[in-house]
Design an enzyme around this catalytic site. Structure first.
Site, mmCIF file in Angstrom:
data_model
loop_
_atom_site.group_PDB
_atom_site.id
_atom_site.type_symbol
_atom_site.label_atom_id
_atom_site.label_comp_id
_atom_site.label_asym_id
_atom_site.label_seq_id
_atom_site.Cartn_x
_atom_site.Cartn_y
_atom_site.Cartn_z
ATOM 1 N N PHE A 152 0.854 -1.232 0.043
ATOM 2 C CA PHE A 152 -0.058 0.023 -0.017
ATOM 3 C C PHE A 152 0.881 1.140 0.023
ATOM 4 O O PHE A 152 2.198 1.191 0.251
ATOM 5 C CB PHE A 152 -0.930 0.187 1.292
ATOM 6 C CG PHE A 152 -2.308 0.220 0.894
ATOM 7 C CD1 PHE A 152 -2.919 1.375 1.364
ATOM 8 C CD2 PHE A 152 -3.212 -0.718 0.148
ATOM 9 C CE1 PHE A 152 -4.316 1.589 1.060
ATOM 10 C CE2 PHE A 152 -4.502 -0.454 -0.355
ATOM 11 C CZ PHE A 152 -5.007 0.564 0.294
ATOM 12 N N GLN A 181 -7.425 15.555 2.263
ATOM 13 C CA GLN A 181 -6.816 14.473 1.341
ATOM 14 C C GLN A 181 -7.468 14.296 0.120
ATOM 15 O O GLN A 181 -8.777 14.015 0.204
ATOM 16 C CB GLN A 181 -6.454 13.082 2.123
ATOM 17 C CG GLN A 181 -5.865 12.180 1.294
ATOM 18 C CD GLN A 181 -5.391 10.914 1.911
ATOM 19 O OE1 GLN A 181 -6.212 9.876 2.034
ATOM 20 N NE2 GLN A 181 -4.446 10.898 2.348
ATOM 21 N N HIS A 236 -7.925 11.830 -2.808
ATOM 22 C CA HIS A 236 -7.306 10.386 -3.123
ATOM 23 C C HIS A 236 -7.195 10.534 -4.719
ATOM 24 O O HIS A 236 -7.978 10.920 -5.280
ATOM 25 C CB HIS A 236 -8.556 9.475 -2.734
ATOM 26 C CG HIS A 236 -8.273 8.252 -2.844
ATOM 27 N ND1 HIS A 236 -7.904 7.396 -3.951
ATOM 28 C CD2 HIS A 236 -7.901 7.054 -1.907
ATOM 29 C CE1 HIS A 236 -7.509 6.205 -3.985
ATOM 30 N NE2 HIS A 236 -7.622 6.078 -2.582
ATOM 31 N N LEU A 242 -15.051 5.827 -5.451
ATOM 32 C CA LEU A 242 -13.574 5.641 -4.984
ATOM 33 C C LEU A 242 -13.009 4.107 -5.740
ATOM 34 O O LEU A 242 -13.523 3.270 -5.907
ATOM 35 C CB LEU A 242 -13.356 5.171 -3.593
ATOM 36 C CG LEU A 242 -12.054 4.963 -3.126
ATOM 37 C CD1 LEU A 242 -11.093 6.120 -3.235
ATOM 38 C CD2 LEU A 242 -12.115 4.567 -1.657
ATOM 39 N N GLU A 263 -6.676 2.338 -3.433
ATOM 40 C CA GLU A 263 -5.221 2.430 -3.561
ATOM 41 C C GLU A 263 -4.761 0.953 -3.634
ATOM 42 O O GLU A 263 -3.519 0.729 -4.432
ATOM 43 C CB GLU A 263 -4.824 2.894 -2.423
ATOM 44 C CG GLU A 263 -2.947 3.251 -2.537
ATOM 45 C CD GLU A 263 -2.670 4.154 -1.453
ATOM 46 O OE1 GLU A 263 -3.480 4.812 -0.457
ATOM 47 O OE2 GLU A 263 -1.404 4.438 -1.248
ATOM 48 N N ARG A 269 -0.254 9.601 -0.764
ATOM 49 C CA ARG A 269 -1.286 9.927 -1.565
ATOM 50 C C ARG A 269 -1.306 11.349 -2.066
ATOM 51 O O ARG A 269 -1.659 11.516 -3.217
ATOM 52 C CB ARG A 269 -2.821 9.851 -1.095
ATOM 53 C CG ARG A 269 -3.104 8.439 -0.879
ATOM 54 C CD ARG A 269 -4.494 8.252 -0.052
ATOM 55 N NE ARG A 269 -5.040 6.665 -0.071
ATOM 56 C CZ ARG A 269 -5.889 6.421 0.671
ATOM 57 N NH1 ARG A 269 -6.377 7.323 1.276
ATOM 58 N NH2 ARG A 269 -6.155 5.096 0.642
ATOM 59 N N HIS A 325 -11.411 13.013 -0.142
ATOM 60 C CA HIS A 325 -11.566 11.539 0.508
ATOM 61 C C HIS A 325 -11.600 11.651 2.054
ATOM 62 O O HIS A 325 -12.298 11.003 2.632
ATOM 63 C CB HIS A 325 -10.604 10.738 0.053
ATOM 64 C CG HIS A 325 -10.513 9.390 0.047
ATOM 65 N ND1 HIS A 325 -11.502 8.416 -0.184
ATOM 66 C CD2 HIS A 325 -9.634 8.683 1.067
ATOM 67 C CE1 HIS A 325 -11.355 7.317 0.404
ATOM 68 N NE2 HIS A 325 -10.182 7.445 1.437
ATOM 69 N N ARG A 369 -2.741 11.505 5.226
ATOM 70 C CA ARG A 369 -2.695 10.035 5.879
ATOM 71 C C ARG A 369 -2.331 9.081 4.810
ATOM 72 O O ARG A 369 -2.391 9.214 3.615
ATOM 73 C CB ARG A 369 -4.312 10.069 6.314
ATOM 74 C CG ARG A 369 -4.630 8.649 6.604
ATOM 75 C CD ARG A 369 -6.028 8.465 6.868
ATOM 76 N NE ARG A 369 -7.036 8.334 5.660
ATOM 77 C CZ ARG A 369 -7.364 7.489 5.042
ATOM 78 N NH1 ARG A 369 -6.545 6.324 5.122
ATOM 79 N NH2 ARG A 369 -8.106 7.518 3.948
#
Lengths: 624, 314
Positions: free
Chosen positions: A149, A271, A273, A283, A286, A317, A384, A426
């Site tokens: 990730f 954030q 995304h 969405l 990721e 991100r 996001h 984040r």
């Protein structure tokens, strides 16, 4: 036996008649108000709220969980990628490496004590979730599958990509929320479903005594007196025109705290995304990039190699979102208007896609008309997550100023809180971890401070009177601006003046525009006057909460003269640790948005870990 | 034993576009409007039940005077599809924002994962956020989920469904205590694959409210979603209360009201197959039945005394 058929009125009567829960009634402002008394009240039933409620009942405390939607409809269910934890199932791993990645991901604005606490507890909470039945995907040995990730590395960034995101295909959020709901059912938690929490009840000396809520089913008002109130209501993504957030993400709990005179922290960090479907906004996890997906521009170039040579598509991100925005600005976007980017999954074996990414395959099919085994999916950075929220210490106790003065009786966990583990940005899969760790911590801290079956909280006689009067006023307001129109104006303002890249001009204009919206709120009009399921009224109250949070975000963004994490300022492109390594605290000087102004102060970042088990991570240049 | 992971429906490529250039005329939507207490049960497409109860109503909402219109009705709205998103939910939100703010419905994620917007569209249950608007000269009829108590407009009362879900104990049950240093319960990939097609259920209640058997016996019959979840826990290799779970569901009303009508699989918006899960459930019950089940059941009932709601062991 026949009476089990539950009709709404019979159900409500049965609930109220139960003598174990003493409910008294009183009259305030012309409305009948029901008073409840609990040891602890949790507002919000998403990941953090459910874990807190289950934990509280597990500790033997009389708990009520208030939620405006049925628990499994909370937005946690839409999370896809996974939950980070150093289980070391795929490679050797250490929670300190995870903590380092989190501190770096947060661009050194995260509080290292909270980060240590979260990363250290991660393996334990993941195993606890699994022991409640979460259907994690499995490795060939039968252990929990962990995928790569964004922003995750081994050996403090020197050991290559870490595989520490425990996943259940690409429906981890769904699996976690349903598992936590099962856990809450096992513990027999008491839920007040479709009750809209309006305001906190605070005592004169600044203690939190509970909250006031309106039952959506019949319009009755309920005051909950509790020794501990835990806010777990999520973020406010709906302040933007394009977001991956649900319609219900309106920052209700945070705005409640703001109206009670408490500060918000770091709201400017929103954030984006990288891979939200264009134009629907849904969405694409990721995890797509974790399983090998690649972002390509109009020239077919995997451009992330230029921006993040080591991590490439699995950089943090904010780095990826900025890279995509720059590519589009420089004319290398795809599509007829060259306004988005392609996410390629067609080079991956279809079996991988079917096993590891079935949910997004379906989503791409429905919302973009694309078969991901054959064609790329159109994506664009989309709002996001809110890194900011109600400031708390690592034990989730809310603090109300730069000296870390604790507000007795109030806690915040999850996206609504700001512990702060995510700092300025984040990392993916850290949010689901944040929910479960700090939901559990909120329950544990409450159990330390509150004894089971404590004497009931004495609510001031007119507690909630202002909220009820406000709700009554909103219900009868007949201004010229419909709620939807004003909400649209707010969303367009935020999207235009505070996107991925911000500059001084836009932020200044944005401040003025947001002040306009705040003033216009007094002219909002509600057409539905009923007390029963009045969604017009609820949406108007939610709009007030959105404006409350968006205004503080815009002011905080305008004031921060540096680029850090998700806050990218074109006039100040570098990180300025000397002047700006501090949390923003923002207040509204009056409770109601139409006549309030935003006040800003600052609070230090806690850069020392909790204890000797982890070393302090000194600030460094953030490259992926 | 493994279920097919998903029902594979033929992939019809859709040209994703925000404008329906071909739709020269506005599209009419006929949407069910009702206030709590104004009807006993929601109207289904093919049958009618007319009852009017005394209204419990606290005010007047514009455009709908309950003193004049005590019975629910289908209200028509015309929407210009050019300025509307492609999904039914987009149309509902557009109507609510621009035409009639009193229109009430549940919605949250708009991407088909939360299950809030389950409703009956043109006679079939589904999620409004996943169904495309098919432009047509006839009005698109939108009704609440069939045979449910309607709180208001398109909002049904699903309390019974939630209680039934709680009654099957949807959490992992073990007879041993985990040792201190034990990690996760190991589960092979094959065993984990048995859960595919069941754990994805979003509890939207489309299948439950499409089942005629559930219409006629909602208090006793558990319904497709709940039975599929019961089987999800029975099929989970980590769960050690398999026999107790089977014993509990082995009841003429709880399980055997299913007659294979198949409305559930037909309408599941996530492509799941509750009917197949129920077939497997019945097979497994038949295979493993012993007379000891009755006493097993009695013990389980005793354990659940005093719990809040949902534990319907009667």
């Amino acid at each position: 036996m026949l009476s089990r058929l539950t009709r709404p009125a019979a159900n409500a009567a049965a609930r109220l008649a139960k003598s174990v829960r003493k409910v008294s009634t009183t009259q305030i402002g012309g409305y009948e108000v029901f008073d409840h008394s609990y040891d602890a009240v949790v507002i919000g039933a998403g990941g953090a709220g459910l874990r807190a409620a289950a934990g509280l009942v597990g500790h033997g405390l009389k708990t009520a969980c208030i939620t405006k939607v049925f628990p499994t409809r909370s937005h946690t269910v839409a999370a896809q990628g996974g939950i980070n934890g150093a289980l070391a199932n795929m490679t050797e791993d250490d929670w300190r490496w995870h903590a380092y990645d989190t501190v770096k991901g947060a661009d050194w604005l995260g509080d290292q004590d909270a980060i240590q606490h979260m990363c250290r507890l991660a393996p334990e909470v993941i195993l606890e979730l699994e022991s409640f039945g979460l259907p994690f995907s499995r490795t060939p040995e039968g252990k929990i599958y962990q995928r790569a990730f964004g922003g995750q590395s081994l050996k403090f960034g020197k050991g290559g990509q870490a595989y520490r995101c425990a996943a259940a295909a690409d429906r981890t959020g769904h699996a976690i929320l349903h598992t936590l709901y099962g856990m809450a059912l096992k513990f027999d938690c008491l839920f007040f479903v479709e009750y809209f929490a309006m305001d906190l009840i605070m005592s004169d000396d600044g203690k939190c005594l509970g909250c006031v809520a309106m039952c959506m089913e019949d319009g009755s008002i309920h005051r909950f007196g509790a020794h501990s109130t835990i806010i777990a209501t999520g973020g406010f993504g709906r302040a933007y025109q394009s977001c991956t957030s649900a319609h219900t993400c309106t920052g209700d709990g945070s705005a409640m705290a703001s109206r009670a005179g408490l500060p918000m922290q770091d709201l400017e960090f929103v954030q984006f995304h990288p891979t939200g479907i264009f134009p629907a906004g849904c969405l694409l996890t990721e995890g797509c990039r974790g399983e090998g997906g690649i972002l390509r521009n109009s020239e077919g170039e995997p451009f992330m190699a230029r921006y993040a040579p080591t991590a490439k598509d699995l950089a943090s991100r904010d780095v990826v979102s900025r890279a995509m925005t720059l590519e589009i600005r420089e004319g290398r976007g795809v599509g007829p208007n060259k306004d988005h980017i392609f996410l390629h999954l067609d080079h991956l074996p279809p079996e991988t896609l079917a096993e590891r990414l079935p949910g997004i395959s379906e989503t791409a099919k429905i919302f973009a008309g694309v078969d991901v085994t054959k064609e790329p999916a159109p994506v664009l950075p989309t709002v996001h997550y809110n890194m900011g929220g109600i400031p708390t210490n690592w034990k989730t106790q809310v603090v109300k100023d730069a000296e870390d003065t604790i507000v007795p009786g109030l806690f915040a966990a999850g996206e609504a809180g700001c512990a702060s583990v995510h700092g300025a940005n984040r990392l993916g899969a850290n949010s689901l971890l944040d929910l479960v760790v700090f939901g559990r911590q909120a329950a544990d801290t409450t159990a330390e401070l509150v004894k089971p079956n404590s004497p009931p909280v004495v609510l001031p006689k007119n507690a909630g009177e202002a909220s009820i009067a406000r709700m009554d006023k909103m219900r009868h307001c007949s201004g010229p601006i419909p709620t939807a129109v004003l909400r649209r104006e707010l969303q367009v303002t935020m999207q235009k003046y505070a996107p991925v890249y911000r500059n001084a001009d836009d932020l200044a204009k944005g401040k003025e525009a947001v002040v306009e919206v705040m003033k216009k709120f007094k002219d909002v009009g509600v057409s539905d006057r009923t007390m029963i399921w009045n969604t017009d009224l609820i949406e108007t109250l939610e709009l007030e909460n959105l404006i409350n949070q968006a205004a503080q975000e815009m002011y905080a963004a305008e004031a921060r003269k540096e680029s850090r994490g998700a806050h990218a300022h074109e006039n100040f492109p570098d990180r300025d640790d000397e002047n700006w390594m501090k949390h923003t605290l923002s207040w509204l000087d009056k409770p109601h948005v139409e006549d309030a102004k935003v006040v800003l102060k600052y609070r230090r970042v806690i850069d020392q870990p909790l204890d000797k088990e982890m070393h302090h991570v000194p600030p460094a240049k953030r490259v992926y | 034993m493994a279920l097919a992971a998903r029902i594979s429906r033929p992939f019809v490529p859709r040209l994703f576009s925000r404008s329906f250039a071909a739709a020269a005329q506005p599209q009419t939507f006929a949407i069910y409007r009702a206030l709590k207490g104004s009807s006993l049960l929601s109207y289904g497409k093919h049958w009618r039940l007319c009852r009017t109860l005394r209204l419990e109503y606290h005010g007047i909402c514009s455009g709908y005077d309950p003193d004049q219109q005590a019975k629910p009705f289908l209200q028509e709205y015309n929407i210009d599809l050019k300025s509307c998103g492609p999904m039914i939910l987009d149309a509902l939100i557009k109507i609510k924002d621009e035409v009639d703010t009193t229109l009430t419905f549940r919605r949250s994620c708009r991407e088909g994962i939360c299950g809030s917007c389950a409703m009956n569209i043109n006679g079939k249950n589904g999620l409004a956020c996943l169904l495309y608007i098919e432009p047509s000269s006839k009005p698109i009829e939108i009704q609440p989920l069939p045979h449910t108590y309607v709180v208001k407009d398109l909002v049904p009362d699903l309390t019974n469904f939630y209680n039934q879900y709680k009654s099957i104990e949807p959490w992992l049950k073990r007879k041993d205590v985990k040792a201190k240093d034990d990690k996760e319960y190991f589960q092979s990939r094959e065993d984990r694959a048995k859960l595919d097609g069941m754990y994805e259920c979003i509890l939207c209640a489309c299948c439950m409210t499409s089942c005629p058997s559930y219409w006629w016996n909602p208090e006793y019959y558990l319904g497709p979603a709940v039975l599929m979840q019961a089987y999800r826990w029975i099929a989970d290799s980590r769960d050690q209360f398999t026999e107790e779970r089977l014993a509990w569901v082995n009841d003429t009303m709880k399980l055997y009201r299913c007659h294979g009508i198949m409305n559930c699989t037909n309408c599941c918006p996530k492509g799941l197959d509750p009917a197949k899960a129920i077939v497997h459930l019945k097979e497994q019950v038949a295979e493993t039945y012993t007379d000891a089940w009755k006493s097993m059941m009695t013990e389980e009932i005793v354990k659940n005394k005093g719990r809040e709601s949902g534990m319907m062991y009667m």
